[in-house]
Design an enzyme around this catalytic site. Sequence first.
Site, mmCIF file in Angstrom:
data_model
loop_
_atom_site.group_PDB
_atom_site.id
_atom_site.type_symbol
_atom_site.label_atom_id
_atom_site.label_comp_id
_atom_site.label_asym_id
_atom_site.label_seq_id
_atom_site.Cartn_x
_atom_site.Cartn_y
_atom_site.Cartn_z
ATOM 1 C CB SER A 118 -1.213 -0.234 1.756
ATOM 2 O OG SER A 118 -1.928 1.114 1.309
ATOM 3 C CE1 TYR A 146 -6.815 5.223 -2.961
ATOM 4 C CE2 TYR A 146 -4.407 5.329 -1.285
ATOM 5 C CZ TYR A 146 -5.691 4.988 -1.881
ATOM 6 O OH TYR A 146 -6.095 3.403 -1.535
ATOM 7 C CB THR A 172 -6.378 2.627 -5.614
ATOM 8 O OG1 THR A 172 -5.573 1.604 -5.545
ATOM 9 C CG2 THR A 172 -7.897 2.051 -5.464
ATOM 10 C CE LYS A 244 -7.075 -3.429 -4.054
ATOM 11 N NZ LYS A 244 -8.037 -2.249 -3.316
ATOM 12 C CG HIS A 268 -10.948 0.655 -1.601
ATOM 13 N ND1 HIS A 268 -10.985 1.064 -2.172
ATOM 14 C CD2 HIS A 268 -10.507 0.874 -0.449
ATOM 15 C CE1 HIS A 268 -9.674 2.009 -1.603
ATOM 16 N NE2 HIS A 268 -9.212 1.601 -0.552
#
Length: 387
Positions: A118, A146, A172, A244, A268
Amino acid sequence: MSGGAPLPQPTTQKILSIADLKALADANLPPSARDFFNSGSTDQRTLHANETALARYHLRSRVLVDVKNLDPSTTCLDRRISFPLCCAPAGIQAMAHPDGELATSRAVRTMGVNQAISSFASYPIDEIVSAGGNDDSAPSYAIQLYPMSNRGLQERIVKRAEQSGCRAIFLTGDSPVLGVRYNEWRNDFRTPSGISFPILERDTETIRSTTHDTGFAGLNDDGAHWAAEIPWLRARTKMKIFVKGVMCAEDVEAAIRWGVDGVIVSNHGGRQLDGVPGTMDVLEECVRAARGSKLEVHVDGGFRRGSDVFVALALGARCCWVGRPTLWGLGYDGQKGVERMLEVFYEDFKRCMALCGCRRVEDINRSCLARMGNDGVLRPLTRESRL
């Protein structure tokens, strides 16, 4: 081994299921951390839908099939893994255990699977990757990213990930804004003191000066779109690019048009838009949309047993990813807890393969499943080849 699965043995092991693991982790974690990890958005309908969607499928067991040399291994991120389940990019893992992502990295190496890191990890990328070793037994890693308003920071993360040996980016795409998470607002959730986000170049004082929601809003680019993000990444890295958060055929088709390498069917963990379906309710739609292309379809959301992984593969997924079970493993006993979590999934997946007469992952297909129709009649799914 009987039918390729472990023989039952008398045991004093407390953890026989993921539910056992969650109960022990919940008892260890402070309420703020437990609520942050376990909760979804708004009324948490989607959080629960991930598990109930899986329950709609029935397994079709087979008899008198030779499964003595059963092989549950498969390929993910250019590496042969022991079975088709890996650790998803769950953030702030040091809140579950001080070793956080380092413990997860050591566990995935031991268990022969992969890890996605992450952006909100508690340790730098290179330290997490190094914890998994640098020999032929080392895992493959992906960096979750992100779309960011600060392109300089985004590019630095991409470069550090590639230099550290990551194989893929998990972009994401489902979070232009954060979902409404009541527990975080009610509790004024803030990352505990002493935990930093080195990948995002944020120290603990900066993080604690704002709420999690406000901090994310200052980082994220809510104007991101396919034509801006994918070419920008392609120009800066040779890593594979997965998107994602895909939940419909239209976005799979867009992923194919923009030439990404794969998608992760994901809501998510029920933490974004509440009311969207469970991932298993849209997986077939996404797999059909990808058929005939080179696009890989992976999935996460609600996996709690190895037979759940079997269902996802039967519906066409290439690999499954778990977030909360990883956090529960850490919350229970760090690296050993994550290893036990993966063992539980592995043992149950292999046993399910044996009892359904599948000697190889490639043997798992829709004909292994049945669903109850609206007329109350249980019907086998029609056979379709895997992607």
